[in-house]
Enzyme design. Structure first.
Site, short mmCIF file in Angstrom:
data_model
loop_
_atom_site.label_atom_id
_atom_site.label_comp_id
_atom_site.label_asym_id
_atom_site.label_seq_id
_atom_site.Cartn_x
_atom_site.Cartn_y
_atom_site.Cartn_z
N SER A 33 -2.30 -30.43 13.09
CA SER A 33 -1.73 -29.39 14.10
C SER A 33 -0.65 -29.82 14.85
CB SER A 33 -2.83 -28.87 15.06
OG SER A 33 -3.54 -29.89 15.92
N ASP A 333 -1.74 -26.12 25.29
CA ASP A 333 -3.14 -25.96 25.52
C ASP A 333 -3.66 -27.12 25.85
OD1 ASP A 333 -3.24 -27.53 23.02
OD2 ASP A 333 -3.52 -25.58 21.68
N HIS A 336 -2.39 -29.92 22.60
CA HIS A 336 -1.02 -29.88 22.04
C HIS A 336 -0.22 -29.93 23.12
CE1 HIS A 336 -4.05 -28.02 19.02
NE2 HIS A 336 -3.36 -29.00 18.16
#
Length: 368
Positions: A33, A333, A336
């Protein structure tokens, strides 16, 4: 024959434009991610970020990037290709960044400037992230690259000389491994790896797997690699113990990073004609967390967007407005980085000293 001529002209122009500063006609991205530019949008998985407030500062809005704006790989692509080349590609192909492999529209000449294979929740091990259903593991990403290479070879009209030249110039960026801890080793409720392997043995297992995948890429003709370390996972809001970093988790990460750095040094000795760089994300992010003020940050222990800690414990809640001063936050978040932190990682790995990226930075690597 006319189509082949157009393809070769596009490639020659990319190389020519890039050579004004560096010589890398394409960038291929592998990872999780931290590098996924939208692959998970097109596969059946729960790990998605194609909704607001993700992408609030990205020109195209929510694209599947796990950040408020650009990823580090987006910024590196911009630095490598330069403003002239970037504008050229955008105008000719409509691709400001390497497109997601899983996007059905990614085909033909669109692949020449590079492709992104990264998949959120995926890992080095095939089993990692299974609770999210369907992330694309590193081994499958490598297989997808082989398929891309075959299609590009066809675009070159099976011209071996042109293909070999292209492959020797492209740059591979790899950022993977966080989920092998967060969504595997540290989840004994779902995985048995923590009972099967000591932290040292597990780090060695992961790095051995990375070595095999780098060899697979090398055997396709790739000669330029950047492999990023893991960041201080224990300092993400998701892993904090109170307001302090989780030292147990960070100690595991340090074991992995040490083994990875040794691997890169070894492969530089044993991959003839190849140049590999180790990007020290752990060191770069730790610098920021230890002394955030000079970097413009004032919030480093919580994410900018609202997170439902009772449900998934990491992603932004859809429709909830994030903080307004996003450049002041280290984390977007609970896992990340914000674009602001991604920019620092990109800048320091692109042009930084050997303490940031070893044995050469990306600018040097792409110019060789």
């Amino acid at each position: 024959m006319g189509f082949l001529y157009v393809v070769l002209i596009i490639y020659a122009t990319l190389v020519g434009k890039a050579s004004e500063s560096v010589s890398a006609p394409a960038m291929f991205v592998f990872g999780d991610s931290l590098a996924d530019s939208g692959n998970n949008n097109y596969i059946p998985t729960l790990a998605k970020s194609n909704y607001p407030p993700y992408g609030i500062d990205f020109p195209q809005g929510p694209t599947g990037r796990f950040s408020n704006g650009k990823l580090a790989v987006d910024l590196i692509d911009h630095y490598i290709k330069g403003r002239i080349t970037l504008c050229f590609v955008a105008e000719l192909l409509g691709l400001p960044y390497p497109p997601p492999y899983s996007d059905p529209s990614t085909n033909g000449p669109q692949m020449l400037p590079g492709v992104n294979y990264a998949s959120a929740a995926s890992g080095i091990l095939d089993d990692t992230g299974k609770q999210y259903m369907g992330p694309i593991p590193l081994s499958k990403q490598i297989n997808n690259f082989r398929e891309t290479a075959s299609r590009i070879f066809g675009l070159f009209g099976q011209n071996v000389t042109a293909m070999n030249d292209y492959m020797s110039r492209v740059l591979v960026i790899m950022s993977v491994g966080s989920n092998d801890y967060l969504n595997n080793y540290l989840r004994p409720d779902l995985y048995t790896t923590s009972t099967q392997y000591s932290p040292l043995a597990f780090s060695n297992l992961l790095v051995q797997q990375i070595g095999q995948q780098l060899l697979a890429l090398y055997n396709t003709g790739v000669r330029r690699f950047v492999v990023y370390s893991l960041g201080p996972i224990g300092c993400t809001p998701n892993q904090l113990v109170g307001q302090n970093c989780n030292d147990r988790v960070n100690q595991m990460v340090v074991l992995f990073n040490s083994a990875l750095r040794s691997l890169i040094i070894d492969l530089n000795l044993h991959f003839p004609g190849a140049n590999l760089a180790y990007g020290d994300v752990y060191g770069i992010v730790s610098d920021v967390l230890i002394n955030p003020t000079p970097y413009g940050f004032s919030v480093s222990i919580q994410g900018c967007c609202g997170v439902d800690t009772g449900r998934v414990q990491w992603n932004c809640i859809a429709g909830i407005a994030p903080c307004s001063n996003r450049n002041a936050y280290v984390f977007w978040d609970s896992l990340h980085p914000t674009e602001a932190l991604n920019r620092i990682i990109a800048q320091r790995s692109y042009a930084g000293p050997q303490s940031d990226i070893y044995p050469f930075n990306i600018q040097q690597l792409a110019s060789q």
